[in-house]
Structure formats: structure tokens, C-alpha cells
Design an enzyme around this catalytic site. Structure first.
Site, PDB file in Angstrom:
ATOM      1  CG  HIS A  82      -1.733   1.226   1.357  1.00 52.37           C
ATOM      2  ND1 HIS A  82      -2.912   1.347   0.656  1.00 52.37           N
ATOM      3  CD2 HIS A  82      -1.576   2.381   2.045  1.00 52.37           C
ATOM      4  CE1 HIS A  82      -3.443   2.531   0.914  1.00 52.37           C
ATOM      5  NE2 HIS A  82      -2.657   3.174   1.751  1.00 52.37           N
ATOM      6  CG  ASP A 161     -11.633   4.428   6.087  1.00 53.09           C
ATOM      7  OD1 ASP A 161     -11.071   5.222   6.858  1.00 53.09           O
ATOM      8  OD2 ASP A 161     -11.434   4.417   4.860  1.00 53.09           O
ATOM      9  NE  ARG A 168      -9.511  11.260   9.429  1.00 51.15           N
ATOM     10  CZ  ARG A 168      -8.706  10.438   8.747  1.00 51.15           C
ATOM     11  NH1 ARG A 168      -9.143   9.285   8.304  1.00 51.15           N
ATOM     12  NH2 ARG A 168      -7.456  10.779   8.500  1.00 51.15           N
ATOM     13  CB  SER A 183      -8.125   5.699   7.771  1.00 50.13           C
ATOM     14  OG  SER A 183      -8.467   5.737   6.417  1.00 50.13           O
ATOM     15  CE  LYS A 187      -8.812   2.777   3.813  1.00 51.12           C
ATOM     16  NZ  LYS A 187      -8.898   4.134   3.289  1.00 51.12           N
TER      17      LYS A 187
HETATM   18  N1  URA Z   1      -5.556   7.314   3.084  1.00 50.74           N
HETATM   19  C1  URA Z   1      -6.532   6.676   3.754  1.00 50.74           C
HETATM   20  O1  URA Z   1      -7.011   5.641   3.318  1.00 50.74           O
HETATM   21  N2  URA Z   1      -6.956   7.209   4.903  1.00 50.74           N
HETATM   22  C2  URA Z   1      -6.449   8.334   5.443  1.00 50.74           C
HETATM   23  O2  URA Z   1      -6.873   8.749   6.508  1.00 50.74           O
HETATM   24  C3  URA Z   1      -5.440   8.991   4.728  1.00 50.74           C
HETATM   25  C4  URA Z   1      -5.007   8.441   3.552  1.00 50.74           C
END
Ligand code: URA
Length: 436
Positions: A82, A161, A168, A183, A187
Site C-alpha cells: 500500500h 472508514d 474528516r 483508516s 482496510k
Molecule cells: N488514506 C486513507 O485511506 N486514509 C487516510 O486517513 C489517509 C489516507
């Protein structure tokens, strides 16, 4: 339990219990906690932070707010990578096929681009026929059969999320390390891989503006992954210039192809070799990172990585004639040369400005509803460390739009020139959670 008490406790610097954190996530997802309380909570966390246990609990609660994918019936170690978001970042399209060609199983859920950052899914869709919406069964079958699948996240994955990130985004609470870490990790963990490699970007075009904050974010995510039983490691790479030379969609797929054929830009190849070395050790395929790096280099030289890219795109319905002959991709109608106004050495290329310019040229979206022009984008002709004479071409702007002259000005200014010669730095600045 009352949400207002939880908000006040965090506002006053208290440490939240497992029950309180789970109460918040449950209530926010089922709608019993309204947005205004969730935003007050997010702001309290932004100012007061969370300790490692609170952050791990938040991540776990978010991860279990929806469906999770179980990959355990696929033999071997499943790996995932990621990136925290960059400009010109087509790493997954190069690294994924390379590690799969070396025998690893890469199961990756990816995202779309928004604002100045591009998204792997959009890039993949520049190849006609390419499907990114796979059912869980299709996704798993493909990983089992060819060792790689990259698909869009289903709506059922981590609904907490989706709601919290959107909130946010409009309440000034994105830049909180526990909130970003939970966050991202919720995932990744919900997608089911056993081992995760995080590429944490820092610099102008990244969430984390300096290496110290990026290190803290990386350490927090590595800690969460380890607490929840996954082999999690991170590399820190700079975003003081876009990665590689291409920024856009089709142009980035073309660059992924040339890199897999051994003719790619050095920084992109170096990142894929380093990250691939780590992923192959995580997968238990290589005994050391050095051995892993050698295998990745071999997969480039032998053409096996490119073959795997074709197999992967074909499996998801993509017309691989485009990969074998990249001249088939539609070209933008206008190609503008952006020229230097003075001489010097390139010391920085403002990623935020380049990313936003690519978006304005048609390659990205300002809102999720915008349509992307797959042929638009930017091709860099100079990178950090290169010397520039007045009038030299700095980059090409590819577009089908008229009336975007202000973008050309922005692009000229995004190349920061210095009088002194600039040393090129290695792409990976720091490693976190490494087991050599
Ligand atoms: N990418 C995400 O998936 N979440 C965040 O809070 C910031 C970047």
C-alpha cells in the site's frame, strides 16, 4: 454510555477504553451517533492523539464494521502493498506482476484517484475491457490461479472508514496519525493478506510533509499490524518529485510496461526492486532482501514480469494488445512543451502542483463524479539533479482541453531550480519493521 462523555474524555486527554471506542464506531456506522459528534470526536483525537492500544482498538473496531475477506483457503503467504498516495505512483502495476512472477500471491484492493493523487484502478481502466469490480470469489480464484489480482474495494468493506474519512475530509481532521493509521490499516487488514508492505510517502505532495512525521505514521501502522497478527513492514520514500516520468492514466500504464521490459525510469525500477525484495522475504520466497532483489531483477530481465502483467490484465478482461503495442492507446490532441525560463539544476518538482495540473488537464477528478480523460497527463523531461538550460523542455502537457494556459504557467513554476549541483538520493530513505 453517552457519546458526549467519550468526546469530553478525549478532549481532556483521557485514554479511551476498548468499550468506548467500539461504542463510537458501532454507533457511527448504525447512524445513532450523528456527524457532529463524530467530527468533535475526530477533532479531539487530532489534538490529543491516541496511545498504541487505543489506535489498535480503533483499527480493529473499524475493520470489523463490515465484511472482511478470508484468504486462508488460498495456499501460501498472501502479500499486499500500500502506498499512502503519490503523484506518478504506478508502483503496484510494476511490483505486483514482478512479485507474482517470482511466485508470491498478491491480493490487493485498490482505490480511485482524487484531487492531486492518481488511483491504480483508474490507470488500469485505461486499458479497454479491464474490470476492477470483481466478486470475492473471482478475486480469490484469480489470486489462487495466477498469483495476482487488483480490484476495487466493495461497499461492504470497512463502512466505518468510508463514513469517517468523508467526514474528516470536510472537518479539517485528516492530518491525525492515529486516524490516518487506523483508516489505512483497517482496510488492509480487512482485505485479508498475511503480510503487508507500506510505502509511506513524505514531502510536498504527501500527507506527511517531513520524514519525522512519516516515520511516526509508519511506526504506528507497523505496530497496529503486528498487534493484530500480520507481518507489517514499511519503507519511507520521498515525494519531492513525481515517481518516474509519467503522470496520468494511459501514460502511467505505458510506463509500467516499459519498466517491466527493463527500459523504465531508474527511480521507479529502484523502488520496485527494493520493495519487491522485502515482499519476497515476507512471502517466504527469498531468504534475504538481497536475494529477493536479485529475483526481482531477473524477472525484469527475463520478461517474466511483463508476461505476468499481460496474464493479470487478460484475467480481468483487459485487451492486452494495448500492453503489447502501446501505440494503440489514444493520444491527447494537444502536446504542449513546457520550457525553462532560466538555467540551473532541478532541486525539487512540486508534486502537489504537478498532480493538480494533471487533474486540470483532464487526467484526474476534483470530485468523485468527474470523468477522467485517459489520454491526458504529463511527461517529465527533467528530474531532480538534472541540469537545465534556458529554453530546455521541462515536461510535456498532454490534453484535449483548450483554455488551460494557466496550467502551463503552474507547471513551469513547479520545477524548482538551484544554482548548485544537486545530489540524487536513494529512493528509499528509511526502513521500518525490517527483518533482514
Ligand atoms: N488514506 C486513507 O485511506 N486514509 C487516510 O486517513 C489517509 C489516507
Amino acid at each position: 454510555m453517552r457519546m458526549v462523555d467519550i468526546i469530553e474524555k478525549k478532549r481532556d486527554g483521557g485514554v479511551l477504553t476498548d468499550e468506548e471506542i467500539r461504542f463510537f464506531i458501532r454507533g457511527y456506522v448504525d447512524g445513532s451517533i450523528p456527524d457532529y459528534q463524530a467530527s468533535a470526536f475526530a477533532m479531539a483525537v487530532l489534538f490529543r492523539g491516541m496511545n498504541p492500544l487505543e489506535t489498535a482498538t480503533l483499527t480493529d473496531a473499524m475493520m470489523h464494521s463490515g465484511e472482511t475477506i478470508d484468504l486462508s483457503d488460498i495456499p501460501g503467504v498472501k502479500v499486499d502493498k500500500h502506498s499512502t498516495g503519490g503523484v506518478g505512483d504506478k508502483t503496484s502495476l510494476v511490483l505486483g506482476p514482478l512479485v507474482a512472477a517470482c511466485g508470491a500471491k498478491l491480493a490487493k484492493m485498490s482505490g480511485r484517484g482524487l484531487g492531486h493523487t492518481g488511483g491504480t484502478l483508474d490507470k488500469m481502466e485505461s486499458v479497454p475491457g479491464m474490470r476492477i469490480a470483481l466478486s470475492e470469489e473471482e478475486f480469490k480464484e484469480q489470486v489462487r490461479r495466477i498469483g495476482i489480482a487488483i480490484a476495487g474495494q466493495t461497499a461492504e468493506l470497512v463502512p466505518a472508514d468510508k463514513k469517517l474519512y468523508a467526514l474528516r475530509d470536510v472537518t479539517g481532521t485528516v492530518e491525525s496519525i492515529p486516524l490516518i493509521a487506523s483508516s489505512i490499516m483497517s482496510k488492509k487488514l480487512a482485505s485479508g493478506s498475511d503480510a503487508i508492505l507500506l510505502d509511506v510517502k513524505f514531502g510536498g505532495g504527501a500527507f506527511m510533509k517531513d520524514i519525522e512525521h512519516a516515520t511516526l505514521l509508519a511506526q504506528t501502522m507497523v505496530e497496529i499490524g503486528k498487534n493484530l497478527g500480520r507481518d507489517t513492514r514499511a519503507i519511507l520514500t520521498d515525494m519531492d518529485q513525481p515517481l518516474g516520468l509519467a503522470v496520468g492514466n494511459a501514460v502511467e500504464v505505458i510506463e509500467a510496461v516499459t519498466t517491466l521490459q527493463g527500459n523504465g525510469p531508474k527511480d521507479l525500477e529502484e523502488l520496485c526492486v527494493k520493495a519487491g525484495g522485502i515482499l519476497l522475504t515476507q512471502a517466504g520466497i527469498a531468504a534475504s532482501e538481497k536475494e529477493g532483489e536479485r529475483r526481482i531483477e531477473d524477472a525484469i530481465r527475463s520478461g517474466k514480469g511483463f508476461e505476468k502483467l499481460c496474464e493479470f490484465f487478460a484475467a480481468q478482461g483487459g485487451d492486452i494488445r494495448y500492453l503489447k503495442d502501446t501505440s494503440l492507446f489514444p493520444r491527447a490532441q494537444y502536446v504542449h512543451e513546457i520550457r525553462a525560463k532560466e538555467e540551473g539544476f532541478v532541486s525539487r518538482i512540486d508534486c502537489l502542483a504537478v498532480g493538480l495540473s494533471a487533474m486540470r488537464l483532464g487526467a484526474g477528478r476534483a470530485t468523485l463524479e468527474d470523468k477522467i480523460d485517459m489520454s491526458a497527463g504529463i511527461i517529465l523531461k527533467k528530474k531532480v539533479g538534472d541540469s537545465v538550460k534556458e529554453g530546455d523542455v521541462l515536461c510535456l502537457a498532454l490534453t484535449n482541453k483548450e483554455g488551460v494556459e494557466d496550467v502551463f504557467e503552474t507547471l513551469t513554476d513547479s520545477f524548482v531550480l538551484s544554482k548548485e549541483k544537486i545530489e540524487r538520493k536513494p529512493i528509499v530513505h528509511r526502513y521500518i519493521g525490517r527483518a533482514l
